[in-house]
Design an enzyme around this catalytic site. Structure first.
Site, PDB file in Angstrom:
ATOM      1  N   GLU A   1      -5.147   1.617   3.135  1.00 18.16           N
ATOM      2  CA  GLU A   1      -5.007   0.534   4.108  1.00 18.16           C
ATOM      3  C   GLU A   1      -4.951   1.058   5.532  1.00 18.16           C
ATOM      4  O   GLU A   1      -5.548   0.490   6.440  1.00 18.16           O
ATOM      5  CB  GLU A   1      -3.747  -0.282   3.791  1.00 18.16           C
ATOM      6  CG  GLU A   1      -3.638  -1.606   4.562  1.00 18.16           C
ATOM      7  CD  GLU A   1      -3.014  -1.460   5.936  1.00 18.16           C
ATOM      8  OE1 GLU A   1      -3.172  -2.380   6.764  1.00 18.16           O
ATOM      9  OE2 GLU A   1      -2.359  -0.430   6.200  1.00 18.16           O
TER      10      GLU A   1
ATOM     11  N   HIS B   1       0.848  -1.195   0.000  1.00 14.21           N
ATOM     12  CA  HIS B   1       0.000   0.000   0.000  1.00 14.21           C
ATOM     13  C   HIS B   1       0.881   1.243   0.000  1.00 14.21           C
ATOM     14  O   HIS B   1       1.948   1.253   0.607  1.00 14.21           O
ATOM     15  CB  HIS B   1      -0.992   0.007   1.174  1.00 14.21           C
ATOM     16  CG  HIS B   1      -0.373   0.003   2.545  1.00 14.21           C
ATOM     17  ND1 HIS B   1       0.020   1.163   3.185  1.00 14.21           N
ATOM     18  CD2 HIS B   1      -0.098  -1.001   3.403  1.00 14.21           C
ATOM     19  CE1 HIS B   1       0.509   0.864   4.378  1.00 14.21           C
ATOM     20  NE2 HIS B   1       0.455  -0.442   4.535  1.00 14.21           N
TER      21      HIS B   1
ATOM     22  N   ASP C   1       6.504   0.992   5.979  1.00 13.01           N
ATOM     23  CA  ASP C   1       5.077   0.668   5.976  1.00 13.01           C
ATOM     24  C   ASP C   1       4.300   1.676   5.136  1.00 13.01           C
ATOM     25  O   ASP C   1       3.815   2.663   5.656  1.00 13.01           O
ATOM     26  CB  ASP C   1       4.583   0.668   7.425  1.00 13.01           C
ATOM     27  CG  ASP C   1       3.123   0.282   7.566  1.00 13.01           C
ATOM     28  OD1 ASP C   1       2.611  -0.431   6.689  1.00 13.01           O
ATOM     29  OD2 ASP C   1       2.495   0.720   8.539  1.00 13.01           O
TER      30      ASP C   1
ATOM     31  N   ASP D   1      -0.453   4.365   0.799  1.00  9.58           N
ATOM     32  CA  ASP D   1      -0.908   5.341   1.786  1.00  9.58           C
ATOM     33  C   ASP D   1      -0.155   5.121   3.092  1.00  9.58           C
ATOM     34  O   ASP D   1       0.387   4.036   3.341  1.00  9.58           O
ATOM     35  CB  ASP D   1      -2.415   5.235   2.013  1.00  9.58           C
ATOM     36  CG  ASP D   1      -2.821   3.969   2.745  1.00  9.58           C
ATOM     37  OD1 ASP D   1      -2.482   2.875   2.244  1.00  9.58           O
ATOM     38  OD2 ASP D   1      -3.456   4.061   3.820  1.00  9.58           O
TER      39      ASP D   1
ATOM     40  N   HIS E   1       4.307   3.591  12.231  1.00  6.29           N
ATOM     41  CA  HIS E   1       3.210   4.354  12.836  1.00  6.29           C
ATOM     42  C   HIS E   1       3.693   5.368  13.865  1.00  6.29           C
ATOM     43  O   HIS E   1       2.890   6.136  14.389  1.00  6.29           O
ATOM     44  CB  HIS E   1       2.150   3.448  13.485  1.00  6.29           C
ATOM     45  CG  HIS E   1       1.380   2.604  12.527  1.00  6.29           C
ATOM     46  ND1 HIS E   1       0.140   2.068  12.816  1.00  6.29           N
ATOM     47  CD2 HIS E   1       1.660   2.195  11.263  1.00  6.29           C
ATOM     48  CE1 HIS E   1      -0.295   1.364  11.797  1.00  6.29           C
ATOM     49  NE2 HIS E   1       0.616   1.431  10.835  1.00  6.29           N
TER      50      HIS E   1
END
Length: 451
Positions: A156, A90, A123, A92, A423
């Site tokens: 995602e 992904h 990620d 995003d 994150h």
């Protein structure tokens, strides 16, 4: 590893990979268009589409998914009669959060201490680059021996399910014999790992109301029911004394039988403060991969700065519940809702809204694709044997693909090992992991074709 021609090719492509990852990281492609311009996500999607076209992919398209975002699709035909492998990533990303906490700008790929820093570096924009590296290495060494489909998702991290619903409406599009989800990670740097289970999630918003309006705490406090205190009490009921999750009717005593997670290593990976204990019971692997886990994601209440001496009339919270394989996320959501409603004290009015869910996932680790991946990883990581681990997070697309294509073999690999700090501020990727996993993926495609 460089004695292998595929590995040597990947090594030679790493400077280009760094340049491309920098270009991709530069897009602020957070799929929350109230916070970030839609054009940033569209720019990233077009970058991926252009990269696929440059590699000879056919039918490259930006798919308008039902949640208002775009996923990028392309197909690279293989030899006649060859197997089909779907590669997923992904583009995003999560918001950067506190930009002041970043040592270097979040959307500027920066090398520091042997790692590349930037939001999405691991990620999962790094996953897009991993797929490209693997395919380029094969093309330079005899060709790609399977038909390859690539799907790069655009939402995602938001969990809005656009690609899942699009796939359900177009079931032929992503059909494949094997699926490589490039959105997981090794257990630690240098230890080749496939993720065989994912916890699912249910998400609820709970609001507690007790008064028509706030009251002076000196005049009414002590008798007037405080909505914030009621909310705190009901949230506390979700944990036992040792911190274990306790939702009425939901069992939490399963045990993890695979790779174990050393407690001191977990403390270091999670950056637990000195003197602070871990929560829950059983092994660390039990707690994070095999058992349910509740987390209070946010609370709406007055901030400390500017607070007044008032009894609060209303308060609300956002609560997530991660559920392991074997537990239906929908049923877990019902139990969580019933628990919150029944445990709210003092007859306070409580409203629980279920706002999202994703089912847990368990792969068939004994399938031929896993055997092929084990052989590939043994070459990419000399002297290391492929390990099986769980992951506490959720990738709802896995279940959608498993339902649509029950015969497909689904493998999860990727760049999000603990040091990547996905994150969080200062997310990074190990270039060595990017190189080795790209080699592993290329060799897997070759092994799988031969099998």
């Amino acid at each position: 590893m460089s004695s292998n021609p595929v590995a040597a090719t990947v090594a030679s492509l790493m400077p280009r990979a760094k340049e491309e990852l920098a270009e991709l990281v530069a897009f602020k492609s957070v799929a929350d268009f109230e916070q970030f311009p839609r054009g940033e996500s569209e720019g990233a999607a077009n970058w991926v589409a252009d990269a696929l076209r440059a590699e000879g992919f056919q039918d490259v398209a930006l798919l308008d998914t039902p949640d208002g975002t775009q996923s990028v699709y392309g197909c690279l035909p293989g030899p006649e009669g060859s197997r089909t492998v779907l590669l997923y990533a992904h583009y995003d990303v999560q918001p950067p959060l506190d930009e002041a906490a970043w040592v270097t700008p979040p959307f500027e790929l920066t090398e520091r201490d042997g790692r590349w820093y930037g939001r999405g570096a691991a990620d999962c924009k790094g996953g897009v680059i991993m797929h490209l590296l693997a395919l380029r290495a094969l093309k330079a060494n005899g060709g790609v021996p399977v038909t390859v489909k690539v799907i790069a998702e655009g939402s995602e991290e938001q969990g809005t399910g656009g690609l899942e619903r699009y796939a359900e409406q177009h079931p032929e599009l992503l059909a494949a014999d094997a699926v490589v989800i490039g959105d997981s990670g090794n257990f630690r740097v240098g230890l080749p790992t496939v993720t065989t289970t994912l916890r699912g999630m249910t998400l609820v918003r709970v609001q507690v109301d007790t008064l028509e309006g706030n009251l002076h705490s000196g005049q009414f406090g002590g008798a007037a029911p405080d909505a914030l205190a009621a909310l705190v009490r009901v949230l506390d009921s979700l944990r036992a004394e040792d911190g274990s999750t306790t939702v009425d009717g939901l069992t939490g005593d399963a045990e993890w039988e695979g790779l174990q997670y050393d407690e001191e290593q977990f403390r270091a990976d999670a950056k637990v403060l000195d003197g602070v204990g871990l929560i829950g019971s059983g092994t660390v692997a039990d707690r994070i991969w095999a058992r349910p886990a509740v987390t209070v994601l946010g609370i709406d209440c007055p901030p400390v700065v500017g607070a007044t001496p008032s009894v609060q009339a209303s308060a609300r919270a956002l609560v997530s519940l991660r559920v392991p394989p074997g537990v239906d996320a929908g049923e877990a959501g019902k139990l969580l809702q019933a628990h919150l409603e029944s445990r709210t004290p003092w007859g306070a009015r409580v409203a629980v809204e279920r706002i999202g869910q994703g089912q847990p996932f368990r792969a068939d680790a004994g399938s031929p694709a896993y055997t092929a991946m084990a052989r590939a990883m043994a070459v990419a990581y000399p002297g290391q044997e492929m390990q099986f681990a769980g992951q506490g997070g959720s990738i709802p697309l896995c279940n959608t693909l498993g339902t649509l294509y029950p015969e497909a073999e689904i493998l999860l690999i990727g760049l999000s090992e603990p040091e990547a700090q996905i994150h969080a501020p200062n997310e990074s990727v190990s270039p060595e992991e990017l190189e080795r996993l790209s080699v592993a993926e290329a060799l897997f495609l070759r092994e799988y074709a031969a099998g």
